[in-house]
Design an enzyme around this catalytic site. Sequence first.
Site, PDB file in Angstrom:
ATOM      1  N   TYR D  56      42.539  33.253  40.601  1.00  0.00           N
ATOM      2  CA  TYR D  56      42.656  34.554  40.553  1.00  0.00           C
ATOM      3  C   TYR D  56      41.297  35.442  40.897  1.00  0.00           C
ATOM      4  O   TYR D  56      40.377  34.712  41.202  1.00  0.00           O
ATOM      5  CB  TYR D  56      42.402  34.700  38.807  1.00  0.00           C
ATOM      6  CG  TYR D  56      43.577  34.347  37.772  1.00  0.00           C
ATOM      7  CD1 TYR D  56      43.939  32.915  37.821  1.00  0.00           C
ATOM      8  CD2 TYR D  56      44.574  35.210  37.116  1.00  0.00           C
ATOM      9  CE1 TYR D  56      45.194  32.290  37.277  1.00  0.00           C
ATOM     10  CE2 TYR D  56      45.517  34.643  36.558  1.00  0.00           C
ATOM     11  CZ  TYR D  56      45.952  33.367  36.657  1.00  0.00           C
ATOM     12  OH  TYR D  56      47.050  32.964  35.891  1.00  0.00           O
ATOM     13  N   GLU D  57      41.782  36.663  41.390  1.00  0.00           N
ATOM     14  CA  GLU D  57      40.752  37.287  42.040  1.00  0.00           C
ATOM     15  C   GLU D  57      39.502  37.540  41.426  1.00  0.00           C
ATOM     16  O   GLU D  57      38.413  37.727  42.374  1.00  0.00           O
ATOM     17  CB  GLU D  57      41.322  38.824  42.597  1.00  0.00           C
ATOM     18  CG  GLU D  57      41.563  39.700  41.315  1.00  0.00           C
ATOM     19  CD  GLU D  57      42.607  40.836  41.922  1.00  0.00           C
ATOM     20  OE1 GLU D  57      42.952  40.738  43.067  1.00  0.00           O
ATOM     21  OE2 GLU D  57      42.547  41.773  41.086  1.00  0.00           O
ATOM     22  N   SER D  58      39.531  37.043  40.252  1.00  0.00           N
ATOM     23  CA  SER D  58      38.101  37.183  39.440  1.00  0.00           C
ATOM     24  C   SER D  58      37.088  36.111  40.000  1.00  0.00           C
ATOM     25  O   SER D  58      35.806  36.147  39.656  1.00  0.00           O
ATOM     26  CB  SER D  58      38.158  37.279  38.143  1.00  0.00           C
ATOM     27  OG  SER D  58      39.076  36.122  37.635  1.00  0.00           O
TER      28      SER D  58
END
Lengths: 285, 285, 263, 263
Positions: D56-58
Site C-alpha cells: 500500500y502506498e502508505s
Amino acid sequence: MAMFMPLAQAVSENLKNGDSAAFEGFTHLIPTAAAHEAIRQGFRDLTLIRMTPDLIYDQMIGMGMVRKMVFSYVGNPGVGLLRRARDAIENGYPRDLEIEEHSHAGMANAYEAGAAGLPFAAFRGYLGAELARVTPTIKSVTCPFTGEVLAAVPALRPDVSFIHAQKADRKGNVLVEGIVGVQKEAVLAAKRAVVTVEEVVDDFDDLHPNLCVLPSWTITAIAVVPGGAHPSYAHGHYVRDNAAYVAWDEIAADRERFAAWMQENVIEATPEDFAGRVKHLRKAA
Amino acid sequence: MAMFMPLAQAVSENLKNGDSAAFEGFTHLIPTAAAHEAIRQGFRDLTLIRMTPDLIYDQMIGMGMVRKMVFSYVGNPGVGLLRRARDAIENGYPRDLEIEEHSHAGMANAYEAGAAGLPFAAFRGYLGAELARVTPTIKSVTCPFTGEVLAAVPALRPDVSFIHAQKADRKGNVLVEGIVGVQKEAVLAAKRAVVTVEEVVDDFDDLHPNLCVLPSWTITAIAVVPGGAHPSYAHGHYVRDNAAYVAWDEIAADRERFAAWMQENVIEATPEDFAGRVKHLRKAA
Amino acid sequence: MSGNGNTQAFTPGEMMTIAASRALKGEDVCFVGIGAPSAACNVARLTHAPDITLIYESGTIGTAPDVLPLSIGDGELCDTAVTTVPVPEMFRYWLQGGRVSIGFLGAAQLDRFGNINTTVIGDYAHPKTRLPGGGGAPEIASSAGEIYITMAQSKRGMVDKIDFYTSFGHGEGGDHRQRLGITTAGPTLLITDLAIWKPDPVTKEFTVVSLHPGVTRQQVADTCGWTVRFAEELAETPAPTELELKTLRDLQARTKAAHAAAN
Amino acid sequence: MSGNGNTQAFTPGEMMTIAASRALKGEDVCFVGIGAPSAACNVARLTHAPDITLIYESGTIGTAPDVLPLSIGDGELCDTAVTTVPVPEMFRYWLQGGRVSIGFLGAAQLDRFGNINTTVIGDYAHPKTRLPGGGGAPEIASSAGEIYITMAQSKRGMVDKIDFYTSFGHGEGGDHRQRLGITTAGPTLLITDLAIWKPDPVTKEFTVVSLHPGVTRQQVADTCGWTVRFAEELAETPAPTELELKTLRDLQARTKAAHAAAN
C-alpha cells in the site's frame, strides 16, 4: 534545540499570516490538535502544503484561512471527497483557493529534496499524465548519461511544518513509529518545526538504533497533546476513529452545519479535549 | 524469492567472470566469508564496487581477480593504507587495476539512484574538488528552477551485490541492524543479491515495523555463515576484531607473506571456519 | 609520559588535541573525521561542551562513545547514538541538508589556503603513493558551515602546492570559494601540534595567531613547507588544564584497554 | 443477501471482486488501491495466492490484513507488514525501482484505452466536480509492470472521452505508450461488475473477452459510454466458488465488525 511549551504558544510563535505551512501525516499521526489551534488563532492567507489534505485542511479552507494549497490527493481517505475544499475550488467559497497539484511521487520527491538541501528533485514521473500540463512547477531535466528526460519538481521548503508523534524524551528528541509517511522529510525541509506528542519519557536509551528519531536540534517546539492526532490514530496508543471520517462527509456537506460544528468542536474547544476524544479508541490500539 | 543454500553454491550461481560486483558493508557487517568464497572459486576480471574497499578488496586485488575498482575510500579503516591495492595501482602488481573514484556522497547517491531505478543522481558535490577532473563519470546537471549547477553521477547497478546481515527468517526475509550503511541500496540496485546471515529465526513477527528488513523477493540467495563478517563485526553478535585490522597492515605489506596468508586462511579454509574466528569476540558484543 | 598528577608535562600531540577541543561549542553539530579530530571532539564533549552533537559518516548521529572508535563505524558509535541512519541519508539529509556546523578534517597534504590532499602523492594517473582518497571530505568541505583542520606539522605535510585537490579550502585565496558558488565559510581554523592558525580575512592565507607553550616562531617555520605568516599580535595558547589532560588521557587509556580486551 | 450456503446467489459487485482476485498470482507484487482493488487483492491472498505481496502506498510492504483497511494507511496494514518504509522510499525504491508487477487501480472516468480520470469532471481550471486527484496513480500507471483496473459499469464512468488524463493507459491506442518512452505494459485487464475486458493486441482498445454469469452483451453495451467491442470467442466467467464467496463475505463481515467495534 527543541523547547517544550503549551500548544497555543508553539503555534503562535511559529506560524504567521501568509506562511507556507505543512501539517503532515499520511493517514497516520495527523496533527489535528495543532491545526485546530491554528484555526482558533485565526491565521490568514496561508499556503498549505500536504500530500493528502484531509479533514484538517477541509476545516482550514472552510474557515477561509487558506490562499493556496499544494497537494497530491485532496480526499477524505476511505470515504470520498472533501466538501469544503470542493466548495472553495468549484465556487470560490468562502474565498478563492489557488491550487498547485502534484502526484504523490512528485510531492514525496519534493519533500525529500527539501530535506536534502537540493533545489529540485528528478524522478520518472507524469509520463503521459496531464498534471504536467496544468502545474507550472512540473518541469523536466535530461540525464547527462542516458539522455532520458525525467520529471523535475522544485524542492518543498515550508516556513513551518507541524507533525504529531508518539514520544519525546526529556531532551526533546522525538520518536515517530509505524507508518512514518513524509514526516521526517517535512520536518527537515522546513525552516521551523513544531511537534505535538502523545507523551514524554525520560530517555530513549532502550530504543532500537534504526528507528525514526528526530534529534532535538532539528525541532523548534514540542507540545504534549495526548490524543492530538484524533480522528486519525497513533500507532501503539489508539486506533483510527473511522466513524468520525464517515461523519465528516455529512458535516462538511453543508456550509451552516460545518460552521456550527467548527464553533462547538474547535473554536470553543482546547487541546486538552483531545485526550477525551480518543479514550474509547485506546483499548483497541 | 530468496533460496537458502550453501555459500559455495550461492557464490557459484550468482558471480561470473567479468561481473560487476559489490561486496558492501560500511565498516560493519562486511561480507568477508562471501569474498573468501569468491577467492576460492577463482573468479577473474571482476569490476569491484564499494564505498570503502578494505581488507577483502585488498585480498581480491592481491589475488589478481580484479580488473577495475569503483570506490570512494581505499583504506584500512582506522589503520592506514591498503597495501595490495597500492601495489596494483602504483606498480601494476599482480595486474593493472583500473580505478573509477568518487566521493562518499557520490557513491551513496549513485547507489540510491540505482535502488530507485533512476539513470543518475544529482547532488551538491565536488565543488572545487579535483575528482571531477579525473573521473569521467562525474558530470553536471542544471536545476531547471534555480539554474544551480549540480554534480551528476550515473546510477550504480551491480550485476550482483553481496551483503552480510544478522538474521533471516524462514521465509527468507532479511534483517540488517545497527550501522546499515548502503546495504539496502546495494541489494535493491543489483540484478542479483546474495546475503550471508548469522542465524535463521522462525519469523520476524516481533520486530519493530520500521527496521531495515529486505523482503525475501528482493534477494536471490541466502547462506547461513555465523561469523561471516569477521574481522568486522555484527551488531548484537560479536565485536570488531581491531587487532586483525592492525595485523593486516603487516601481512599485506609483503607480497610473499600475503600469498602465504591467503593460502592458509582463505584457500585452505571454509565458510565454517568463521564461527571459530569470532568466538572470543562474542562475549564483548 | 604518564599523566597522573603531572599536568605541566604534555606532548605536542596532546596540546593539539586539547586546543582543537576548545574550539568546539556545545551548540555545534560536528561531522567528525577519525584520528585526532575524533579525540578532540570527544574531549570537548567530556569537558566544556557536554551538549555537542557528534556525527560520524557511518550514519551515527549524536554519539557519545565511552572509548574512541578505531574506525568511523565502530559499534560503540551506534550503541551510544541518538539515532543511526543509512549512509545515503547521512550525506543527503544531514550533510548536504546544511545541518552540520563544523566539519573536522585531517590532511596528508595541506596548503596555506586550507586545500587538502588525501588522494595521491605524485600524478593521479601514475601516483608515487596512492593514499586512501577523499571519502566524505569533498562534500564536508563544501557543505559544513565551517571547516576545522588538525594535523601535526611537517614539511612533507604542509606544502607550497598540494599534488591533488581532494577537498577545496579557499582555493587560490580571496573570494575563490564564492566565485565557485560555494556558500559556506570553508577552513576557519587550523590547529597543529605547534600553533593555532586562522585565515587572513582578505587573502584567506592561514596565519599563526597563537603559539603553543614553549614553541618558537622558528620551530613553526622550520616544519612548514610555505613561508609562514604570523599575526601582529601573537598569543600563547593556554597550556592544557588538569581536567583537559586527565580527560584526554583517561579517554585514551579506556580506548587502549577496550581495543585490547576485545582481542 | 447472506452468504451462508447459498453460493449460487451473488451480487455483480461480488463477481467483480472475485474475478479480479483470480487474475492475481502468488508471485505478484501488487500495489493496491483502496476499495474494490483492496478486497480483490486480499481475497486472492486468502484463497489461491497466499504468497502474494501486497503493497500500500502508505509504505506498508507485504501486508496481510485480517480486515480491510478503510484508508490506505490503517494501522492493520502496518501491524501485519513485513516492513514499513517512509513514503519517499516507497515511491523511489519500490514503485519507481520497478519492483511492482501489478498496479491495481479504480477510476472515476475510464476510456476504451484504459486512460483514467480521477481529477476533475469538467474543465481543470473551472471544474464542475473536483475529484480527489491522482495520488499515487500517475506513476503507478507508468512504473508498475502491468495495470489492472476494476470499476462498476456506468455511462457516466465509462466514457468516450475522459475530462482529464490523471493516469495514462494506452493514450490514443496502438504504440502510444512506447512513443512516450514508457517501457511497462500498461492496462492489460479491466474487470467490471459485468465482464472481463482485455486490450486488443494491436489497437489496445479494451475488448470484452468474458461475460459474467447471466450477463448479456446488451447489458454491457447499455452501461458503457463507448461502442463496445466483443471478442470473437466470448467466454463466460466462472461463477464464484463457495470458497471464494465465503472468503469475501467473511472478510467483509470482519471488516464491518472491526470498524464498528473501534467506534
